[in-house]
Design a protein around this motif. Structure first.
Motif, short mmCIF file in Angstrom:
data_model
loop_
_atom_site.label_atom_id
_atom_site.label_comp_id
_atom_site.label_asym_id
_atom_site.label_seq_id
_atom_site.Cartn_x
_atom_site.Cartn_y
_atom_site.Cartn_z
N ALA A 86 28.52 57.68 -5.36
CA ALA A 86 29.99 59.11 -5.83
C ALA A 86 30.54 59.12 -7.69
CB ALA A 86 30.77 60.02 -5.15
N GLY A 87 30.78 57.30 -7.74
CA GLY A 87 31.12 57.52 -9.13
C GLY A 87 32.69 56.20 -8.71
N HIS A 88 33.20 56.27 -7.40
CA HIS A 88 34.04 55.59 -7.21
C HIS A 88 33.79 53.73 -7.60
CE1 HIS A 88 35.82 58.89 -5.81
NE2 HIS A 88 34.78 58.68 -4.48
N LYS A 89 35.00 52.97 -7.45
CA LYS A 89 35.37 51.45 -7.98
C LYS A 89 35.77 51.64 -5.88
CE LYS A 89 36.56 50.75 -12.39
NZ LYS A 89 35.16 50.10 -12.64
N LEU A 90 34.85 49.93 -5.76
CA LEU A 90 35.40 49.53 -4.50
C LEU A 90 35.23 47.39 -4.59
CD1 LEU A 90 31.95 50.83 -2.13
CD2 LEU A 90 35.03 51.61 -2.29
N PRO A 91 35.87 47.27 -4.16
CA PRO A 91 35.84 45.14 -3.90
C PRO A 91 35.19 45.67 -4.20
CG PRO A 91 37.91 46.58 -2.75
CD PRO A 91 36.88 47.55 -2.90
N ALA A 92 34.35 43.81 -4.82
CA ALA A 92 32.65 43.56 -4.58
C ALA A 92 32.81 42.65 -3.68
CB ALA A 92 32.77 42.41 -5.80
N THR A 93 33.63 42.90 -1.94
CA THR A 93 33.04 41.71 -0.87
C THR A 93 32.55 43.00 -0.52
OG1 THR A 93 35.19 42.56 -0.62
CG2 THR A 93 34.85 40.46 -1.12
N LEU A 94 33.05 44.97 -0.69
CA LEU A 94 32.61 45.76 -0.47
C LEU A 94 31.39 46.25 -0.14
CD1 LEU A 94 35.27 48.06 1.24
CD2 LEU A 94 34.27 46.26 1.92
N ALA A 95 30.89 45.44 -1.88
CA ALA A 95 29.53 45.57 -2.67
C ALA A 95 28.77 45.06 -2.35
CB ALA A 95 29.49 45.73 -3.97
N ALA A 96 28.95 43.60 -1.89
CA ALA A 96 28.47 43.02 -0.83
C ALA A 96 28.06 43.70 0.50
CB ALA A 96 28.80 41.32 -0.83
N VAL A 97 28.24 44.02 0.84
CA VAL A 97 27.94 44.59 2.61
C VAL A 97 26.88 45.31 2.12
CG1 VAL A 97 29.46 46.03 4.15
CG2 VAL A 97 31.03 44.78 4.06
N VAL A 98 26.92 46.41 1.20
CA VAL A 98 26.40 47.08 0.72
C VAL A 98 24.76 46.36 0.93
CG1 VAL A 98 25.02 49.11 -0.40
CG2 VAL A 98 27.44 49.23 0.21
N TYR A 99 25.05 45.29 0.06
CA TYR A 99 24.03 44.52 0.13
C TYR A 99 23.23 44.31 0.83
CZ TYR A 99 24.12 44.34 -5.45
OH TYR A 99 24.31 45.12 -6.78
N ASP A 100 23.98 44.03 2.22
CA ASP A 100 23.45 43.40 3.04
C ASP A 100 22.00 43.71 4.09
OD1 ASP A 100 24.93 40.87 2.75
OD2 ASP A 100 26.41 41.07 4.17
N ASN A 101 22.46 45.26 4.08
CA ASN A 101 21.77 46.11 4.36
C ASN A 101 20.44 46.99 3.57
OD1 ASN A 101 23.30 46.80 7.24
ND2 ASN A 101 24.68 46.80 5.86
N MET A 102 20.91 46.34 2.00
CA MET A 102 19.77 46.39 2.07
C MET A 102 18.39 45.33 1.78
SD MET A 102 21.13 48.29 -2.29
CE MET A 102 22.03 49.43 -2.11
#
Length: 491
Positions: A341-357
């Motif tokens: 949706a265009g929001h920014k997030l801390p990189a630590t939370l983006a890493a949580v996304v990667y954990d599920n890919m």
């Protein structure tokens, strides 16, 4: 010595009273001269969380097992573990899973676990092994049990290991600390051996508060003896107003206590008029869309129908084993859709996304390490594509290809239903698993297993207390499900 028994019916503020007593003492007293012991880790932890005092300065605020462990100077290496028990079973040539609950009660079904259970009960009930064997209802042969018990004691001595029950026995035989105030919570759940530890502590205490509720004594199967609270010494004080139960649920609960033969009579009042008690035919009729819920059954295998219905309806829930969907997965979905949706997030939370890919499909292999190093730096989906190997912008149910197909279907059903991806409102549990808890709404399946039903026919007080606990978890509404067998409790 001043001794008082405090009987706290459901929601009457027993813990609040005990905490206020402890706070009042600590305002001017020595923290080394107050003891606050409880049956369960949950109650002991709650006391520490609510007390206005540093935890490290309160050496005697703990479960009975923990207090004995600390007082005896036991090290972790000395404590008998599941691994040790499996090694013992292999040495003796007997099947033994070796799992125990947090009170040391064996929970497996192998021959060795059944022998362990009978031995555990005999020691905690302070009866001979042969007496416990005769009443156990287990088909373990006496010679097998006797051989097991003798071999285990010899093996522990040889390995220099002790178990939870050893700690209780040793503490009860040693010198206890001198206390100005001793508070004992959940006294209705204590075994005779645990009572012996309490009396060891009480022998050198100036003031003693023994708190519990005999109507909520649900651990008879684990050796608890509620009679020691009912008939014990000390003036009885009844907390007389519930801050939880409305009138109709209060009246429903009274149907159970009126049939319990051995109890302390109590005069107490509900918090208000109102509340609802209803009956429905099936789980599908429960209106689960609002408020917090407990879906309860007496035996674990009966919970399956609750879980199947919740998954079919797309509702998030927790069980005694954890949430229906891992919280990290829910967080990852929220974060991913936020990035899309265009929001920014801390990189630590983006890493949580990667954990599920899956690496190589959702993102380039090796790119997650660089993301981990950024910590709290804010990133958006463009940053992830340009600098951190992101390979997709697909919706979560396509991008998070680490999730199984069944989990994706269930989660999509939850979102269609309007569920918020946060802490679930619905908890599915055995009745024992919610003791001490409460919810807006409670639904109860009244059926029992054959073994539980048999026990109910012989000693009805025990099961009446269990279902009384179930009823009294409800703050607003109580729903009885229609029995599915002829082994169901009715009042």
């Amino acid at each position: 010595m001043m001794r008082q028994r405090i009987f706290g019916p459901p929601g009457t503020g027993k813990t609040t009273l005990l905490i206020s007593e402890a706070d009042a003492f600590l305002a001017s007293g020595n923290p080394n001269r107050i003891g606050y012991v409880a049956f369960s880790k949950k109650a002991a932890s709650e006391a520490l969380d609510r007390i206005d005092y540093p935890e490290n300065d309160l050496p005697y605020f703990r479960t009975l097992h923990s207090l004995c462990y600390r007082a005896l100077g036991v090290t972790r290496r000395q404590v008998l573990t599941t691994k040790d028990l499996k090694a013992f079973g292999a040495w003796l040539g007997i099947d033994l899973v070796g799992f125990t609950d947090d009170q040391g009660m064996p929970v497996g079904d192998k021959l060795g676990d059944r022998c362990m259970r009978i031995l555990h009960l005999s020691r905690n009930r302070l009866v001979s092994l042969s007496e416990q064997w005769k009443i156990s209802g287990d088909d373990v042969e006496w010679h097998e049990l006797d051989r097991f018990a003798r071999a285990l004691e010899a093996w522990k001595n040889n390995q220099r290991k002790i178990d939870f029950t050893d700690m209780l026995e040793r503490f009860a035989a040693c010198h206890a600390p001198e206390l100005d105030l001793l508070i004992v919570d959940e006294a209705q759940d204590l075994t005779p051996l645990q009572w012996r530890v309490v009396e060891t502590l009480a022998a050198k205490a100036e003031r003693i508060l023994i708190a519990g509720d005999d109507d909520q004594a649900v651990y008879h199967w684990a050796g608890a003896d509620v009679g020691m609270l009912i008939d014990g010494p000390g003036e009885a004080r009844i907390l007389d107003r519930s801050y939880r139960l409305p009138r109709k649920i209060f009246d429903e609960a009274a149907k159970f206590t009126s049939k319990i033969s051995n109890r302390v009579s109590k005069q107490w009042e509900p918090n208000s008029e109102g509340g609802t008690v209803q009956h429905v035919s099936d789980v599908s009729e429960l209106k689960l869309e609002e408020g917090t819920w407990y879906l309860l059954a007496r035996n674990r295998y009966l919970l399956k129908q609750f879980i199947e219905s919740l998954r079919d309806r797309g509702l998030l829930y927790t069980t005694q084993s954890g949430p229906s969907v891992d919280q990290k997965t829910l967080d990852a979905i929220r974060c991913w859709e936020g990035l899309r949706a265009g929001h920014k997030l801390p990189a630590t939370l983006a890493a949580v996304v990667y954990d599920n890919m899956l690496a190589g499909a959702g993102y380039k292999r090796g790119s997650k390490a660089g993301l981990d190093r950024l910590g709290g730096t804010l990133v958006d989906i463009n940053d992830l594509e340009a600098q951190h190997g992101l390979l997709t912008r697909a919706p979560w149910f396509e991008a998070m290809n680490h999730l199984g197909g069944e989990d994706v279907r269930y989660l999509r059903a939850c979102l269609r239903h309007g569920e918020q991806l946060s802490k679930p409102r619905i908890h599915v549990s055995t009745i024992h698993g919610v003791k001490g808890g409460e919810a807006d709404h409670v639904a109860i399946l009244p059926d029992m297993s054959w073994q539980t039903w048999d026990g109910f026919q012989k000693e009805p007080d025990h099961e009446l207390r269990v279902f009384y606990v179930a009823v009294t978890r409800a703050r607003q509404s109580l729903t009885w499900l229609h029995p599915q067998t002829n082994r169901a409790l009715t009042v």
